[in-house]
Design an enzyme around this catalytic site. Sequence first.
Site, PDB file in Angstrom:
ATOM      1  N   SER A  96       0.787  -1.227   0.000  1.00 27.46           N
ATOM      2  CA  SER A  96       0.000   0.000   0.000  1.00 27.46           C
ATOM      3  C   SER A  96       0.819   1.276   0.000  1.00 27.46           C
ATOM      4  CB  SER A  96      -0.955  -0.004   1.195  1.00 27.46           C
ATOM      5  OG  SER A  96      -2.030  -0.877   0.943  1.00 27.46           O
ATOM      6  N   PHE A 153     -10.337 -13.336  -1.520  1.00 23.04           N
ATOM      7  CA  PHE A 153      -9.516 -14.219  -0.680  1.00 23.04           C
ATOM      8  C   PHE A 153     -10.239 -14.518   0.631  1.00 23.04           C
ATOM      9  CE2 PHE A 153      -6.648 -11.582  -3.248  1.00 23.04           C
ATOM     10  CZ  PHE A 153      -6.037 -12.576  -3.999  1.00 23.04           C
ATOM     11  N   TYR A 191     -10.619   2.013   6.028  1.00 25.50           N
ATOM     12  CA  TYR A 191      -9.646   1.660   4.985  1.00 25.50           C
ATOM     13  C   TYR A 191     -10.270   0.711   3.975  1.00 25.50           C
ATOM     14  CZ  TYR A 191      -4.988   0.740   3.119  1.00 25.50           C
ATOM     15  OH  TYR A 191      -3.886   0.653   2.313  1.00 25.50           O
ATOM     16  N   SER A 192     -10.148   1.056   2.687  1.00 24.01           N
ATOM     17  CA  SER A 192     -10.713   0.211   1.634  1.00 24.01           C
ATOM     18  C   SER A 192      -9.862   0.308   0.379  1.00 24.01           C
ATOM     19  CB  SER A 192     -12.147   0.640   1.315  1.00 24.01           C
ATOM     20  OG  SER A 192     -12.637  -0.077   0.196  1.00 24.01           O
ATOM     21  N   ASN A 193      -9.408  -0.828  -0.109  1.00 22.32           N
ATOM     22  CA  ASN A 193      -8.621  -0.847  -1.342  1.00 22.32           C
ATOM     23  C   ASN A 193      -9.438  -0.430  -2.559  1.00 22.32           C
ATOM     24  OD1 ASN A 193      -5.905  -1.992  -0.516  1.00 22.32           O
ATOM     25  ND2 ASN A 193      -7.282  -3.496   0.376  1.00 22.32           N
ATOM     26  N   GLY A 333       2.839  -1.320   4.047  1.00 19.29           N
ATOM     27  CA  GLY A 333       2.243  -2.153   3.027  1.00 19.29           C
ATOM     28  C   GLY A 333       2.485  -3.615   3.323  1.00 19.29           C
ATOM     29  N   SER A 359       4.891 -12.958   5.953  1.00 20.67           N
ATOM     30  CA  SER A 359       3.691 -12.293   6.458  1.00 20.67           C
ATOM     31  C   SER A 359       2.651 -13.333   6.844  1.00 20.67           C
ATOM     32  CB  SER A 359       3.120 -11.348   5.393  1.00 20.67           C
ATOM     33  OG  SER A 359       2.688 -12.064   4.246  1.00 20.67           O
TER      34      SER A 359
END
Length: 405
Positions: A96, A153, A191-193, A333, A359
Amino acid sequence: MSPMYWSWFHTYPRIWRASLAAALTAILLATAGAPAAGARPDSGLRAGLDAVTAAGMPGVFAELRDGRHATTAASGVADVDTGRPVRPHMRHRVGSITKTFVATALLQLVGEGRLALDAPLGRYLPEFAVPGVTVRMLLNHTSGLGDYVPVLFRSGEDIEARRYTTFEPRDLARMGLAQPRTGTPGTGWSYSNTNYILAGLILEQVTGRPAAYEINRRIIRPLGLSGTYLPGHATRIVGPHSEAYIPWGEGILRDFSEYNMSWLWLAGELVSTPTDVNRFYRALLTGRLLRPAELAQLRTVVPRDPAHPEKGSYGLGIWTRPLPCGPVWGHDGLGFGYSTISLHSADGARQITVAANMSFYNPPGAPDPIADAIDAVVQEGLCPGRPDRSTGRHSWVTAPGFTLP
């Protein structure tokens, strides 16, 4: 995609931590802190990174900058099978942090009189118009739009199954707009992609060119970011890089360094290096990329959680939080196997970018010595001798992009 934790990892045994540590001990001792040829290593930074690998991270590398003096260090391995050491100048998927590049390009368009921050989304993308949503709300995550990523996902199997799948930005946008709203536009931070998929489409609509071309023309090439690029549909990272690990069952680390990142597009597909990321934020914060008026807009923030000011605030593609030595600005990110944190003093003089190659290793709420060690590196790098212990652990990390049930 910002740092997030997935509850489906509760289903995997945590025995991998001990078995991985045993398998890597000799390698880590042999390679910890190995700098790239010609690098200027810093013993304090290297010691901090050694603590990260001692806590269980396979490999980690960083650049710390104080004015004109830059130091680099690395610890651990880039490949757990071969023992190949991680190097400070490796390329890395920075997730990000891509969002700051996108916001900067759009603010340049604002400065050119070609884009209005408070114009409705529908002015530029009529097919995606949502009443009340403006361009500014996309960039500071106050649009109330849901995130499309949980649709893609829902399990570890989905990560594997979509490794080579190509997604089109407009399809991602439609997916996000179909999700439940998180709130009324402009009333709260979430928060939103999806926001940055739409922001990328606006960049293309206004310029008439591919978004990757515009970001390269406006930012990457002028700053000489030779290790930075947007990969598009390409699955392999060009140039030296680490593998990207996710714990995958008992004692197993699966490599996800080869991945089609079109699922994130301008929400998080960027490949870069710690040196390049620092150079970008230094240029941004010192006014090289934006005029004063647009830089002021970038720094106009909303609280992430009004009840907890210590969690900091979010501007236009950038976030800030207070530290004992002053406010710091930047972004983090996270992707499949890669994570990055990049923070900078307000004047761009003191900087640190840390990249790690594993991760999704820890369930939510569980003790996390790796994150503790990274937090210590970041805070010592930014405020030497003045750690912030008042706000709780890992307070530099942004809110999750999503959480799986």
